[in-house]
Design an enzyme around this catalytic site. Structure first.
Site, short mmCIF file in Angstrom:
data_model
loop_
_atom_site.label_atom_id
_atom_site.label_comp_id
_atom_site.label_asym_id
_atom_site.label_seq_id
_atom_site.Cartn_x
_atom_site.Cartn_y
_atom_site.Cartn_z
N ASN A 1 14.66 10.72 -1.45
CA ASN A 1 15.01 9.29 -1.41
C ASN A 1 16.51 9.07 -1.63
O ASN A 1 16.95 7.93 -1.81
CB ASN A 1 14.26 8.51 -2.50
CG ASN A 1 12.76 8.56 -2.30
OD1 ASN A 1 12.28 8.70 -1.19
ND2 ASN A 1 12.03 8.43 -3.39
N HIS B 1 13.30 0.56 -1.88
CA HIS B 1 13.71 1.45 -0.78
C HIS B 1 14.72 0.79 0.17
O HIS B 1 15.21 1.44 1.09
CB HIS B 1 12.50 1.91 0.01
CG HIS B 1 11.67 2.91 -0.74
ND1 HIS B 1 11.92 4.26 -0.72
CD2 HIS B 1 10.61 2.73 -1.56
CE1 HIS B 1 11.04 4.88 -1.48
NE2 HIS B 1 10.24 3.98 -2.01
N ASP C 1 10.44 -6.61 -4.30
CA ASP C 1 10.83 -5.27 -4.76
C ASP C 1 11.63 -4.60 -3.63
O ASP C 1 11.09 -4.33 -2.56
CB ASP C 1 9.54 -4.50 -5.08
CG ASP C 1 9.78 -3.09 -5.59
OD1 ASP C 1 10.84 -2.51 -5.28
OD2 ASP C 1 8.89 -2.57 -6.29
N LYS D 1 16.99 5.85 -5.99
CA LYS D 1 16.84 6.16 -4.58
C LYS D 1 18.22 6.15 -3.91
O LYS D 1 18.99 7.07 -4.12
CB LYS D 1 15.83 5.20 -3.98
CG LYS D 1 14.43 5.57 -4.50
CD LYS D 1 13.36 4.54 -4.39
CE LYS D 1 12.08 5.06 -5.04
NZ LYS D 1 11.12 4.02 -5.36
N HIS E 1 3.40 -1.09 -4.16
CA HIS E 1 3.59 0.11 -4.98
C HIS E 1 2.71 0.11 -6.23
O HIS E 1 2.43 -0.96 -6.80
CB HIS E 1 5.07 0.17 -5.40
CG HIS E 1 5.49 1.47 -5.98
ND1 HIS E 1 5.63 1.67 -7.34
CD2 HIS E 1 5.81 2.65 -5.39
CE1 HIS E 1 6.04 2.91 -7.56
NE2 HIS E 1 6.16 3.52 -6.39
N SER F 1 7.22 1.87 1.22
CA SER F 1 7.67 3.24 1.06
C SER F 1 6.84 4.25 1.81
O SER F 1 7.30 5.36 2.05
CB SER F 1 7.69 3.60 -0.42
OG SER F 1 6.39 3.44 -0.96
N GLU G 1 7.02 -5.93 -1.40
CA GLU G 1 8.19 -5.09 -1.23
C GLU G 1 8.92 -5.58 0.01
O GLU G 1 8.29 -6.12 0.92
CB GLU G 1 7.76 -3.62 -1.04
CG GLU G 1 7.05 -3.07 -2.26
CD GLU G 1 6.44 -1.69 -2.03
OE1 GLU G 1 7.01 -0.91 -1.25
OE2 GLU G 1 5.40 -1.41 -2.63
C1 LIG Z 1 10.09 3.99 -6.37
C2 LIG Z 1 9.55 2.63 -6.49
C3 LIG Z 1 9.44 2.00 -7.72
C4 LIG Z 1 9.70 2.72 -9.00
O1 LIG Z 1 11.06 2.89 -9.20
P1 LIG Z 1 11.54 4.04 -10.21
O2 LIG Z 1 12.90 3.63 -10.59
O3 LIG Z 1 11.46 5.32 -9.45
O4 LIG Z 1 10.57 4.02 -11.35
C5 LIG Z 1 9.04 0.69 -7.75
N1 LIG Z 1 8.73 0.02 -6.63
C6 LIG Z 1 8.78 0.61 -5.42
C7 LIG Z 1 8.43 -0.16 -4.21
C8 LIG Z 1 9.18 1.93 -5.31
O5 LIG Z 1 9.23 2.52 -4.13
#
Ligand SMILES: *Cc1c(COP(=O)(O)O)cnc(C)c1O
Length: 389
Positions: free
Chosen positions: A45, A204, A201, A235, A131, A176, A172
């Site tokens: 990532n 990504h 969110d 990421k 997620h 992902s 999101e």
């Molecule tokens: C990776 C991810 C998270 C978690 O983030 P981290 O900082 O790795 O704990 C939360 N939401 C989504 C959509 C993700 O892809």
């Protein structure tokens, strides 16, 4: 109980669904040494190639020299830090919000958001592919929730029209596992129509979309429509941690009631300093996001020509759907034999029958890396003429 765990393990193994750690698989860097020899990494990532950037190393090193490694406590009990406040102020400005707040990870940020915002008359409406951290947060909050069919505006609206009390729509901006984007403009309109709060969110998407790499929200100028936006640092920003931006009132609620914010040791200052520098590099060097997105586009075209499915991918994440879990594992192994690392994603992470290779393109990949990947994928049974039907 041991018998049950043993039984469950055998069932997972037989269904090719056991999760395996890979000590040889460095998450960062475009190439890593594995027991199969050198593998080009299409599983990371680290989309902008910043995790190993000399300036990030230097920034983290300087921060560690100045402040040390651990923060020494939770932010509310002695672990707070000027650096955190300076970053949050900068970040809120970048995101055009009143206020921002750091979290130890995206996972714990989503827990805090759910727990802090829910009351006895709140209902969450979440995309079906959201997620695990969002789902777990909502479950932990104890508030009821509905999951709308993936990116299905009609279903979302139908659920909203049947829901009484406070409503929170949560999605999101970039998914992902499928690499597709949410129709955020439409979702924000619907949320407004039903007086629902909107949480997005950008885990990504941050660093990859938007003129300055500020994510899909920036690209679509939706800063005024989204109530809370999550960015993660692990990421595209090559570090660790997360931040949420929103109104003063909502961010204060996270501080007052977000248990995963209150009861945990604050981030190490070097992680925050490095993430901050990474965001600046992402702004200054747009070629990084363009490169990752351009390689993905090229690959999607090649897959379309070969008759493969990449679902609705519209980002640096491109799934190549294989089918059942066993075949997806075989495909991942075949790629490894060809010097390419791309993980098989299986049930329960994705729906049965859609097990896939997930291919992440990054700014670090060379044209040769790309060609090596494409050649290897085109030799897989679903695409090669000589393969089994
Ligand atoms: C990776 C991810 C998270 C978690 O983030 P981290 O900082 O790795 O704990 C939360 N939401 C989504 C959509 C993700 O892809």
């Amino acid at each position: 109980m041991k018998n049950r765990l043993e039984q469950e393990r055998m069932e997972r193994r037989n269904a090719h669904c056991e999760r395996l750690l890979r000590p040889d698989c460095g998450a960062v860097g475009r190439i890593f040494e594995s027991h199969q020899g050198l593998l080009v990494n299409f599983g990371s990532n680290d989309y902008l190639g910043l995790a190993t950037h000399p300036e990030l190393r230097e920034t983290a090193y300087e921060a560690a020299k100045r402040w040390g490694m651990g923060s020494g406590g939770s932010r509310l009990l002695g672990g707070d830090h000027q650096l955190f406040h300076q970053f949050e102020e900068w970040f809120a400005q970048e995101k055009r919000r009143e206020r921002a707040l750091l979290f130890n990870s995206g996972f714990s940020a989503n827990q805090a958001i759910a727990v802090a915002l829910a009351s006895s008359h709140t209902t969450f409406l979440i995309d079906r592919l959201a997620h695990a951290s969002i789902i777990d947060g909502v479950r932990l909050s104890g508030a009821p929730f509905h999951r709308f069919r993936h990116n299905d505006l009609t279903h979302l609206e139908e659920l909203l029209s049947r829901t009484e009390g406070e409503k929170i729509v949560w999605t999101e901006s970039l998914f992902s596992m499928d690499g597709d984007r949410a129709p955020l403009v439409e979702i924000s309109r619907i949320a407004k129509r039903y007086s629902a709060l909107l949480v997005v969110d950008e885990a990504h998407a941050d660093g990859l979309f938007g003129e300055r790499g500020g994510g899909v929200i920036e690209e679509l100028s939706l800063q005024g429509e989204v109530d809370l936006a999550l960015s993660t640092f692990g990421k595209a920003y090559g570090s660790f941690g997360a931040a949420v931006a929103g109104s003063e009132l909502l961010i204060d609620a996270l501080i007052q009631k977000g248990r995963s914010f209150i009861y945990t040791t604050a981030l190490p200052p070097p992680a925050v300093a490095a993430a901050w520098r990474a965001m600046q590099i992402a702004q200054e060097e747009p070629w990084r996001r363009k490169r990752a997105l351009e390689l993905a586009e090229r690959f999607r075209s090649a897959m379309a020509t070969a008759g493969g499915s990449t679902l609705q991918s519209a980002s640096q994440i491109v799934p190549v759907v294989i089918g059942d879990s066993g075949s997806a594992l075989d495909a991942a192994r075949a790629l490894q034999n060809a010097g390419v690392w791309a993980p098989a994603v299986r049930e329960p992470t994705v729906p049965a029958g859609t097990a896939r290779l997930r291919i992440n393109f990054t700014a670090s990949h060379t044209d040769e890396d790309y060609q090596q990947l494409l050649n290897a994928v085109l030799k897989l049974p679903p695409f090669s003429a000589g393969g089994e039907r």
